[in-house]
Motif scaffolding. Structure first.
Motif, mmCIF file in Angstrom:
data_model
loop_
_atom_site.group_PDB
_atom_site.id
_atom_site.type_symbol
_atom_site.label_atom_id
_atom_site.label_comp_id
_atom_site.label_asym_id
_atom_site.label_seq_id
_atom_site.Cartn_x
_atom_site.Cartn_y
_atom_site.Cartn_z
ATOM 1 N N TRP A 155 0.838 -1.193 0.000
ATOM 2 C CA TRP A 155 0.000 0.000 0.000
ATOM 3 C C TRP A 155 0.868 1.236 0.000
ATOM 4 C CZ3 TRP A 155 -5.159 0.233 -0.701
ATOM 5 C CH2 TRP A 155 -5.885 -0.968 -0.572
ATOM 6 N N GLN A 156 0.469 2.237 -0.773
ATOM 7 C CA GLN A 156 1.168 3.509 -0.824
ATOM 8 C C GLN A 156 0.150 4.637 -0.686
ATOM 9 O OE1 GLN A 156 4.958 3.567 -3.194
ATOM 10 N NE2 GLN A 156 3.643 2.596 -4.715
ATOM 11 N N SER A 157 0.633 5.838 -0.540
ATOM 12 C CA SER A 157 -0.269 6.986 -0.419
ATOM 13 C C SER A 157 0.280 8.163 -1.208
ATOM 14 C CB SER A 157 -0.457 7.374 1.050
ATOM 15 O OG SER A 157 0.761 7.781 1.631
ATOM 16 N N ALA A 158 -0.628 9.065 -1.556
ATOM 17 C CA ALA A 158 -0.264 10.285 -2.278
ATOM 18 C C ALA A 158 -1.310 11.338 -1.962
ATOM 19 C CB ALA A 158 -0.195 10.025 -3.782
ATOM 20 N N GLU A 159 -0.980 12.579 -2.250
ATOM 21 C CA GLU A 159 -1.917 13.677 -2.013
ATOM 22 C C GLU A 159 -2.685 14.070 -3.263
ATOM 23 O OE1 GLU A 159 -2.911 14.800 0.877
ATOM 24 O OE2 GLU A 159 -1.597 13.228 1.658
ATOM 25 N N GLN A 160 -2.412 13.390 -4.366
ATOM 26 C CA GLN A 160 -3.176 13.637 -5.586
ATOM 27 C C GLN A 160 -3.062 12.426 -6.483
ATOM 28 O OE1 GLN A 160 -0.666 17.011 -6.954
ATOM 29 N NE2 GLN A 160 -0.419 15.847 -8.855
ATOM 30 N N TRP A 161 -3.928 12.391 -7.518
ATOM 31 C CA TRP A 161 -3.882 11.296 -8.488
ATOM 32 C C TRP A 161 -3.744 11.869 -9.896
ATOM 33 C CZ3 TRP A 161 -2.987 6.356 -8.155
ATOM 34 C CH2 TRP A 161 -3.150 5.596 -9.320
ATOM 35 N N PRO A 162 -2.723 11.379 -10.647
ATOM 36 C CA PRO A 162 -1.632 10.507 -10.222
ATOM 37 C C PRO A 162 -0.722 11.220 -9.211
ATOM 38 C CG PRO A 162 -1.835 10.567 -12.620
ATOM 39 C CD PRO A 162 -2.665 11.692 -12.094
ATOM 40 N N PRO A 163 0.183 10.506 -8.541
ATOM 41 C CA PRO A 163 1.095 11.152 -7.598
ATOM 42 C C PRO A 163 1.857 12.296 -8.264
ATOM 43 C CG PRO A 163 1.231 8.768 -7.412
ATOM 44 C CD PRO A 163 0.368 9.040 -8.604
ATOM 45 N N ALA A 164 2.161 13.318 -7.480
ATOM 46 C CA ALA A 164 2.774 14.530 -8.020
ATOM 47 C C ALA A 164 4.111 14.264 -8.698
ATOM 48 C CB ALA A 164 2.937 15.560 -6.904
ATOM 49 N N ASP A 165 4.816 13.234 -8.264
ATOM 50 C CA ASP A 165 6.152 12.981 -8.835
ATOM 51 C C ASP A 165 6.118 12.034 -10.028
ATOM 52 O OD1 ASP A 165 5.406 10.856 -7.257
ATOM 53 O OD2 ASP A 165 7.327 10.668 -6.193
ATOM 54 N N ALA A 166 4.933 11.691 -10.507
ATOM 55 C CA ALA A 166 4.845 10.850 -11.700
ATOM 56 C C ALA A 166 5.218 11.659 -12.942
ATOM 57 C CB ALA A 166 3.438 10.287 -11.855
ATOM 58 N N THR A 167 6.078 11.121 -13.762
ATOM 59 C CA THR A 167 6.478 11.768 -15.008
ATOM 60 C C THR A 167 6.192 10.833 -16.178
ATOM 61 O OG1 THR A 167 8.740 10.934 -14.786
ATOM 62 C CG2 THR A 167 8.278 13.128 -13.896
ATOM 63 N N SER A 168 5.873 11.406 -17.319
ATOM 64 C CA SER A 168 5.499 10.608 -18.478
ATOM 65 C C SER A 168 6.728 10.080 -19.203
ATOM 66 C CB SER A 168 4.657 11.450 -19.441
ATOM 67 O OG SER A 168 4.234 10.676 -20.532
ATOM 68 N N VAL A 169 6.766 8.783 -19.418
ATOM 69 C CA VAL A 169 7.828 8.129 -20.174
ATOM 70 C C VAL A 169 7.195 7.483 -21.404
ATOM 71 C CG1 VAL A 169 9.554 6.293 -20.205
ATOM 72 C CG2 VAL A 169 9.288 7.729 -18.165
ATOM 73 N N ARG A 170 7.662 7.881 -22.568
ATOM 74 C CA ARG A 170 7.080 7.387 -23.819
ATOM 75 C C ARG A 170 7.842 6.156 -24.300
ATOM 76 N NH1 ARG A 170 5.151 11.709 -28.046
ATOM 77 N NH2 ARG A 170 3.733 11.891 -26.253
ATOM 78 N N MET A 171 7.076 5.117 -24.641
ATOM 79 C CA MET A 171 7.662 3.917 -25.219
ATOM 80 C C MET A 171 6.971 3.659 -26.554
ATOM 81 S SD MET A 171 8.316 1.404 -21.953
ATOM 82 C CE MET A 171 9.668 0.559 -22.807
ATOM 83 N N TYR A 172 7.779 3.433 -27.580
ATOM 84 C CA TYR A 172 7.284 3.303 -28.944
ATOM 85 C C TYR A 172 7.037 1.846 -29.308
ATOM 86 C CZ TYR A 172 8.763 8.143 -29.431
ATOM 87 O OH TYR A 172 8.902 9.507 -29.272
#
Length: 631
Positions: A400-417
């Motif tokens: 279980w994890q927690s965050a203050e927003q969805w998605p978590p604030a530290d999520a960054t987009s990684v593109r895979m082709y």
């Protein structure tokens, strides 16, 4: 203690024991013991008829603690199911609430069992829901603060009610409530009837069991004591003939699927005739994201449910709506790895489908009552302001994890082709998933989609479909072996990679058919090759530019397809691989596209489509993953 709010199918009645269990452990009580305990601690009024503004009366059971001093906070459970007529499951819920100092009210929706009127999905939440709150608040035993609670159909009606901001509606706990959402953010599923403009089959099965236009009813002027007496031995429940849904779900045309069984025209025929942009979707009980929000809420959801994406999008919307500052500031979400409403199973040694997900223990009941204690009793410390906004189970990491927003604030987009040498067909092909963009020219992938031989649904998020699909993290290799499934797989990972949030796919496609579907799936491949589904999505090509203006495809033209997001939280562990599947069917979860470009749900003829996925530098196909740094 057994979780109170499990789905009906997950609730088992324990056999009688020589000595009764502790007073709070009602799951271990026999049916007889539950009845005896309820009689001991509760004042019960069965089948009270509560009037609505148009004169229709709704059957309602009222349970109150005996000897309670002063007015009580109330929990309201509203349902289309057979839960009023001395149903032991209802008794267990009532016992749990009464033990904690609440009145518990359960009401059948309009047109169901002892409730009068004509049935409508969601039960007129803007009127019947509102009037029921007003009636409860006016009772001498009510403190004027009411919380609404329920899972699935008992949750969905709460959403449109929240937009009404009734003064007595102090808190709500919608669990697995996605079928109450019309449109929110990028999702326009119209109550789970559609995903990407493709009808889902679960409601076909569900409506066969629930919708009953020829139901038996009691006289409206029947003496209340006689009505309650009749409820002891006649629940007015219809038992319909059993159906072989594996065969029936293939029936064409789709819009005659239930009439072919001898059913009279009813809700199914009304809804299957609507397109995803039909204005009639605004006339019922669905919530749309231009309606405002007025109630603090605890959202309880699960990764392998039918509509986790819309649920999380609505959680975000409720936080940002701004029509009621206190309500927007007090939205909380819990997301487990379970299937629809199966929160009772969140314990140690948790298994979903073919996947061992470790210790997923979480006391959902405790959180529900703590939330109600805060908002219905005014006990601020019961659910403190420091409670994380989102608590979610990350599969793979199995914690279980927690965050203050969805998605978590530290999520960054990684593109895979999506890459290949032109032969990504099946898991034995050369499809690859890479962070490196394709070169100027790269051979596309081609496959043939025959609606009479669709790709089978195996696992994923689903529910309520008569056994057609079993939801969960099942191995996808049986369908990945098909040549009409394109498979793109990354190299084994050297480090853990957490993906938490909305996963977006963009495809460049072409077809020789006027219309076809494109289905996408995200998969976690273990070192032994087991391919665990994380989530899926689909889009009907005619709706690529919006649901209001469907456009057919032209042979030779390349189009951009962007389905609604997949929503998940999963850590791909070292040695695991990330996989994306692309095909044109996911049946029986979704209705097959017959590829003609016509009125799909009223047709019997079909066309075999030859579809192409492009992935060159000028026309890349890719997936964007919300990657969270290691914690």
């Amino acid at each position: 203690m057994k979780r109170l709010f499990a789905a009906a199918a997950a609730i088992a009645v324990a056999t009688a024991t020589a000595a009764p269990a502790p007073a709070q452990d009602y799951a271990r009580y026999s049916d007889e013991a539950v009845t005896q305990e309820l009689a001991r601690i509760a004042d019960t009024r069965m089948i009270a008829m509560v009037p609505m503004r148009d004169g229709v009366e709704l059957a309602t059971n009222i349970y109150r603690p005996k000897g309670a001093e002063g007015p009580l906070p109330t929990i309201l459970w509203k349902t289309p199911y057979n839960e009023l007529s001395y149903n032991v499951r209802t008794s267990r819920r009532a016992l749990e609430a009464i033990k904690r100092g609440y009145a518990f009210v359960v009401q059948n929706e309009r047109g169901r069992y002892y409730s009068e009127g004509d049935y409508q999905i969601l039960g007129y939440p803007q009127t019947d829901g509102y009037d029921t709150l007003s009636w409860i608040a006016a009772q001498s035993w009510s403190n004027g603060r009411i919380g609404t609670l329920g899972c699935s159909s008992s949750a969905e009606w709460q959403l449109a009610l929240a937009a009404q901001n009734h003064p007595a509606h102090a808190a709500m706990v919608p669990m697995a409530a996605g079928a109450g959402i019309g449109k929110v953010g990028p999702f326009r599923e119209q109550g789970n009837w559609y995903t990407g403009g493709v009808p889902r089959t679960l409601f076909f099965v569900w409506l066969y069991g629930v919708d009953n236009p020829l139901r038996a009813q009691l006289p409206g002027d029947l003496d209340p004591d006689i009505r309650a007496r009749i409820a002891r031995y006649n629940d007015l429940a219809a038992t319909k003939p059993s159906v072989n849904w594996t065969r029936q779900i293939r029936h064409l045309p789709v819009d005659e699927m239930l009439s072919d069984l001898g059913e009279p025209p009813a809700t199914f025929e009304e809804l299957i005739a609507r397109g995803p942009a039909d204005p009639a979707w605004r006339e019922g009980g669905l919530y749309h994201d231009d309606m405002g929000w007025g109630v603090p809420a605890l959202w309880v959801n699960s990764w392998y449910d039918v509509s986790i994406g819309p649920n999380m999008a609505l959680f975000n919307h409720a936080r940002e709506a701004g029509t009621d500052a206190e309500a927007s500031a007090n939205q909380y979400a819990i997301v487990g790895p379970n299937t629809h409403c199966a929160f009772a199973g969140l314990g140690p040694d948790f298994v979903s489908g073919d996947r061992d997900l470790g210790d997923a223990s979480f006391d959902v009941d405790a959180q529900v009552f703590a939330f109600f204690d805060r908002w219905l009793k005014g006990e601020r410390d019961a659910y403190p302001a420091t409670t994380p906004a989102v608590r979610f189970y990350t599969m793979g990491a199995n914690r279980w994890q927690s965050a203050e927003q969805w998605p978590p604030a530290d999520a960054t987009s990684v593109r895979m082709y999506l890459r290949s040498g032109g032969n990504a067909n099946s898991l034995y092909g050369d499809g690859a998933l890479s962070v490196e963009a394709p070169p100027a020219a790269e051979a596309p992938d081609r496959y043939t989609y025959d609606p009479m031989n669709p790709v089978q649904t195996i696992g994923g998020g689903d529910c309520c479909n008569g056994g057609l699909v079993t939801a969960g993290a099942f191995d996808q290799r049986p369908i990945e072996a098909r040549r009409d499934v394109l498979v793109y797989t990354s190299a084994p990972l050297a480090e853990p990679l957490e993906v938490t949030g909305f996963v977006n796919a963009v495809l460049r496609v072409s077809s020789d058919a006027r219309d076809t579907d494109f289905a996408v799936k995200l998969v976690d491949v273990a070192p032994d090759g087991t391919a665990y589904i994380l989530g899926d999505t689909i889009l009907r090509a005619r709706y690529r530019n919006g649901y209001e203006r469907p456009e057919m495809m032209e042979a030779g033209e390349v189009y951009t397809i962007a389905p609604t997001p997949i929503t998940t939280s999963n850590t791909f562990q070292p040695g695991h691989r990330i996989r994306v599947e692309v095909t044109s069917s996911n049946f029986p979860k979704f209705v097959r596209n017959l590829n003609t470009g016509g009125a799909n749900e009223s047709e019997t003829g079909h066309v075999v489509a030859h579809n192409t996925l492009h992935h060159s530098a000028a026309q890349p196909s890719y997936i964007d993953l919300p990657v969270v740094p290691r914690r």
